[in-house]
Scaffold this motif. Sequence first.
Motif, PDB file in Angstrom:
ATOM      1  N   THR A 109      55.092  26.071  58.462  1.00  0.00           N
ATOM      2  CA  THR A 109      54.765  27.018  57.399  1.00  0.00           C
ATOM      3  C   THR A 109      53.931  26.329  56.319  1.00  0.00           C
ATOM      4  O   THR A 109      54.015  25.114  56.126  1.00  0.00           O
ATOM      5  CB  THR A 109      56.034  27.597  56.727  1.00  0.00           C
ATOM      6  N   GLN A 110      53.142  27.141  55.634  1.00  0.00           N
ATOM      7  CA  GLN A 110      52.373  26.643  54.500  1.00  0.00           C
ATOM      8  C   GLN A 110      52.298  27.749  53.461  1.00  0.00           C
ATOM      9  O   GLN A 110      51.940  28.887  53.787  1.00  0.00           O
ATOM     10  CB  GLN A 110      50.965  26.228  54.925  1.00  0.00           C
ATOM     11  N   PHE A 111      52.652  27.419  52.223  1.00  0.00           N
ATOM     12  CA  PHE A 111      52.588  28.418  51.155  1.00  0.00           C
ATOM     13  C   PHE A 111      51.269  28.318  50.412  1.00  0.00           C
ATOM     14  O   PHE A 111      50.759  27.224  50.146  1.00  0.00           O
ATOM     15  CB  PHE A 111      53.742  28.221  50.158  1.00  0.00           C
ATOM     16  N   TYR A 112      50.726  29.482  50.053  1.00  0.00           N
ATOM     17  CA  TYR A 112      49.506  29.562  49.246  1.00  0.00           C
ATOM     18  C   TYR A 112      49.746  30.559  48.116  1.00  0.00           C
ATOM     19  O   TYR A 112      50.159  31.693  48.373  1.00  0.00           O
ATOM     20  CB  TYR A 112      48.322  30.050  50.080  1.00  0.00           C
ATOM     21  N   LYS A 113      49.470  30.150  46.886  1.00  0.00           N
ATOM     22  CA  LYS A 113      49.568  31.083  45.772  1.00  0.00           C
ATOM     23  C   LYS A 113      48.331  31.971  45.778  1.00  0.00           C
ATOM     24  O   LYS A 113      47.198  31.484  45.807  1.00  0.00           O
ATOM     25  CB  LYS A 113      49.666  30.340  44.437  1.00  0.00           C
ATOM     26  N   SER A 141      43.342  40.219  43.495  1.00  0.00           N
ATOM     27  CA  SER A 141      42.143  39.440  43.180  1.00  0.00           C
ATOM     28  C   SER A 141      41.343  39.183  44.453  1.00  0.00           C
ATOM     29  O   SER A 141      41.801  38.451  45.337  1.00  0.00           O
ATOM     30  CB  SER A 141      42.520  38.107  42.530  1.00  0.00           C
ATOM     31  N   GLU A 142      40.154  39.743  44.537  1.00  0.00           N
ATOM     32  CA  GLU A 142      39.317  39.522  45.716  1.00  0.00           C
ATOM     33  C   GLU A 142      38.961  38.041  45.855  1.00  0.00           C
ATOM     34  O   GLU A 142      38.942  37.502  46.973  1.00  0.00           O
ATOM     35  CB  GLU A 142      38.042  40.365  45.634  1.00  0.00           C
ATOM     36  N   LEU A 143      38.703  37.381  44.732  1.00  0.00           N
ATOM     37  CA  LEU A 143      38.330  35.969  44.765  1.00  0.00           C
ATOM     38  C   LEU A 143      39.468  35.114  45.325  1.00  0.00           C
ATOM     39  O   LEU A 143      39.255  34.283  46.220  1.00  0.00           O
ATOM     40  CB  LEU A 143      37.957  35.488  43.362  1.00  0.00           C
ATOM     41  N   GLN A 144      40.693  35.319  44.815  1.00  0.00           N
ATOM     42  CA  GLN A 144      41.833  34.542  45.289  1.00  0.00           C
ATOM     43  C   GLN A 144      42.145  34.835  46.751  1.00  0.00           C
ATOM     44  O   GLN A 144      42.422  33.925  47.540  1.00  0.00           O
ATOM     45  CB  GLN A 144      43.075  34.851  44.437  1.00  0.00           C
ATOM     46  N   PHE A 145      42.100  36.111  47.119  1.00  0.00           N
ATOM     47  CA  PHE A 145      42.416  36.517  48.485  1.00  0.00           C
ATOM     48  C   PHE A 145      41.401  35.916  49.465  1.00  0.00           C
ATOM     49  O   PHE A 145      41.768  35.376  50.509  1.00  0.00           O
ATOM     50  CB  PHE A 145      42.397  38.045  48.578  1.00  0.00           C
ATOM     51  N   THR A 146      40.127  35.993  49.112  1.00  0.00           N
ATOM     52  CA  THR A 146      39.080  35.454  49.981  1.00  0.00           C
ATOM     53  C   THR A 146      39.205  33.944  50.117  1.00  0.00           C
ATOM     54  O   THR A 146      39.103  33.391  51.223  1.00  0.00           O
ATOM     55  CB  THR A 146      37.691  35.806  49.424  1.00  0.00           C
ATOM     56  N   SER A 181      46.198  48.844  42.562  1.00  0.00           N
ATOM     57  CA  SER A 181      45.459  47.629  42.876  1.00  0.00           C
ATOM     58  C   SER A 181      46.198  46.752  43.885  1.00  0.00           C
ATOM     59  O   SER A 181      45.584  46.177  44.789  1.00  0.00           O
ATOM     60  CB  SER A 181      45.197  46.837  41.591  1.00  0.00           C
ATOM     61  N   ILE A 182      47.517  46.650  43.735  1.00  0.00           N
ATOM     62  CA  ILE A 182      48.308  45.812  44.644  1.00  0.00           C
ATOM     63  C   ILE A 182      48.678  46.562  45.918  1.00  0.00           C
ATOM     64  O   ILE A 182      48.454  46.063  47.031  1.00  0.00           O
ATOM     65  CB  ILE A 182      49.582  45.308  43.927  1.00  0.00           C
ATOM     66  N   ASN A 183      49.233  47.755  45.763  1.00  0.00           N
ATOM     67  CA  ASN A 183      49.798  48.470  46.913  1.00  0.00           C
ATOM     68  C   ASN A 183      48.758  49.048  47.863  1.00  0.00           C
ATOM     69  O   ASN A 183      49.013  49.140  49.074  1.00  0.00           O
ATOM     70  CB  ASN A 183      50.686  49.617  46.437  1.00  0.00           C
ATOM     71  N   LEU A 184      47.613  49.458  47.332  1.00  0.00           N
ATOM     72  CA  LEU A 184      46.607  50.084  48.191  1.00  0.00           C
ATOM     73  C   LEU A 184      45.338  49.242  48.291  1.00  0.00           C
ATOM     74  O   LEU A 184      44.929  48.870  49.400  1.00  0.00           O
ATOM     75  CB  LEU A 184      46.270  51.492  47.688  1.00  0.00           C
ATOM     76  N   SER A 185      44.745  48.920  47.146  1.00  0.00           N
ATOM     77  CA  SER A 185      43.519  48.116  47.197  1.00  0.00           C
ATOM     78  C   SER A 185      43.788  46.760  47.842  1.00  0.00           C
ATOM     79  O   SER A 185      42.957  46.250  48.605  1.00  0.00           O
ATOM     80  CB  SER A 185      42.955  47.912  45.790  1.00  0.00           C
ATOM     81  N   GLY A 186      44.951  46.172  47.567  1.00  0.00           N
ATOM     82  CA  GLY A 186      45.303  44.893  48.168  1.00  0.00           C
ATOM     83  C   GLY A 186      45.425  44.981  49.673  1.00  0.00           C
ATOM     84  O   GLY A 186      45.036  44.056  50.399  1.00  0.00           O
ATOM     85  N   VAL A 187      45.952  46.107  50.160  1.00  0.00           N
ATOM     86  CA  VAL A 187      46.067  46.320  51.612  1.00  0.00           C
ATOM     87  C   VAL A 187      44.684  46.461  52.248  1.00  0.00           C
ATOM     88  O   VAL A 187      44.402  45.865  53.297  1.00  0.00           O
ATOM     89  CB  VAL A 187      46.933  47.560  51.905  1.00  0.00           C
ATOM     90  N   VAL A 188      43.828  47.240  51.615  1.00  0.00           N
ATOM     91  CA  VAL A 188      42.464  47.402  52.135  1.00  0.00           C
ATOM     92  C   VAL A 188      41.748  46.053  52.144  1.00  0.00           C
ATOM     93  O   VAL A 188      41.151  45.659  53.148  1.00  0.00           O
ATOM     94  CB  VAL A 188      41.677  48.421  51.284  1.00  0.00           C
ATOM     95  N   ARG A 189      41.841  45.350  51.036  1.00  0.00           N
ATOM     96  CA  ARG A 189      41.170  44.047  50.904  1.00  0.00           C
ATOM     97  C   ARG A 189      41.683  43.066  51.961  1.00  0.00           C
ATOM     98  O   ARG A 189      40.904  42.404  52.661  1.00  0.00           O
ATOM     99  CB  ARG A 189      41.414  43.503  49.495  1.00  0.00           C
ATOM    100  N   GLY A 190      42.997  42.972  52.087  1.00  0.00           N
ATOM    101  CA  GLY A 190      43.587  42.043  53.048  1.00  0.00           C
ATOM    102  C   GLY A 190      43.242  42.392  54.479  1.00  0.00           C
ATOM    103  O   GLY A 190      42.961  41.510  55.303  1.00  0.00           O
TER     104      GLY A 190
END
Length: 265
Positions: A57-61, A66-71, A104-113
């Motif tokens: 396993t590896q954890f990432y904050k 955030s599109e920048l952090q996710f990317t 932003s988290i529940n929907l946009s985050g899902v689309v982004r991810g």
Amino acid sequence: MLKGKVAVVSGAARGLGKSFTHILLENGAQVAMLDVDEAEGQELQVQLNQQFGSERTQFYKADVASELQFTDVFQKIVSKFGHIDIFCNNAGIVDEKNWEKTVSINLSGVVRGTYLALDHMKKQNGGNGGIIINVASLAGLGPLPSAPVYTATKFGVVGFTRALSMASQASGYGVRINALCPSFVRTSLIDSFDQKEKTGNFHNLAAITHSLMDKFPIIEVEQVAKAFLHLVKDECVDGAALLVKSTGAEYVIFPKDMETTPISI
């Protein structure tokens, strides 16, 4: 077994995400865990590496809003593990007062991810294909009056998942995309429905939520994790919404897509 498979789970430090991570490791996968809570995520990584072996396993904050952090974190994961086979959009909140954050988290985050995962997984880009599971909710199938924005985001996750699954099939991505719809689960999230700072103007409707909890008794994270694993392993399932209740799991039967039945009004 999932030996040799690389999984990514968002919102992995606690609750459902922690349970998904655990069952993936039990079945042989390596797991990259994403969460905004760095202290809890790091602590969990130490525990899991002690239990399952180092480098599993590896954890990432990362903040999925955030599109920048996710990317950036996706690039780090691919650099470390080489590829991604399983991706789970699990991060979610209840916050009717800060409804834009919830969207932003529940929907946009899902689309982004999902789009980021597809970029790495689809065969057109040299990926191996795989499976994406988007965590929705019972509230994505029927309204939760005390949390209308939360309801909207989860309906959106179900609709997005079904549409993108069809798009993936038509495009030959080689990636299955399914939605997991748990009823009320014993996690810290469930406490939000009783907190005025989270339900805002709809706090007076808490009794309706409790009546729904009586109808759909609280389930444990382990039961949801088993349903999650089923979606991961069953390669015949694509574009499905799997509802998990205290009585078991069942696939949701939707009306025929894009068809209507005329009625007289």
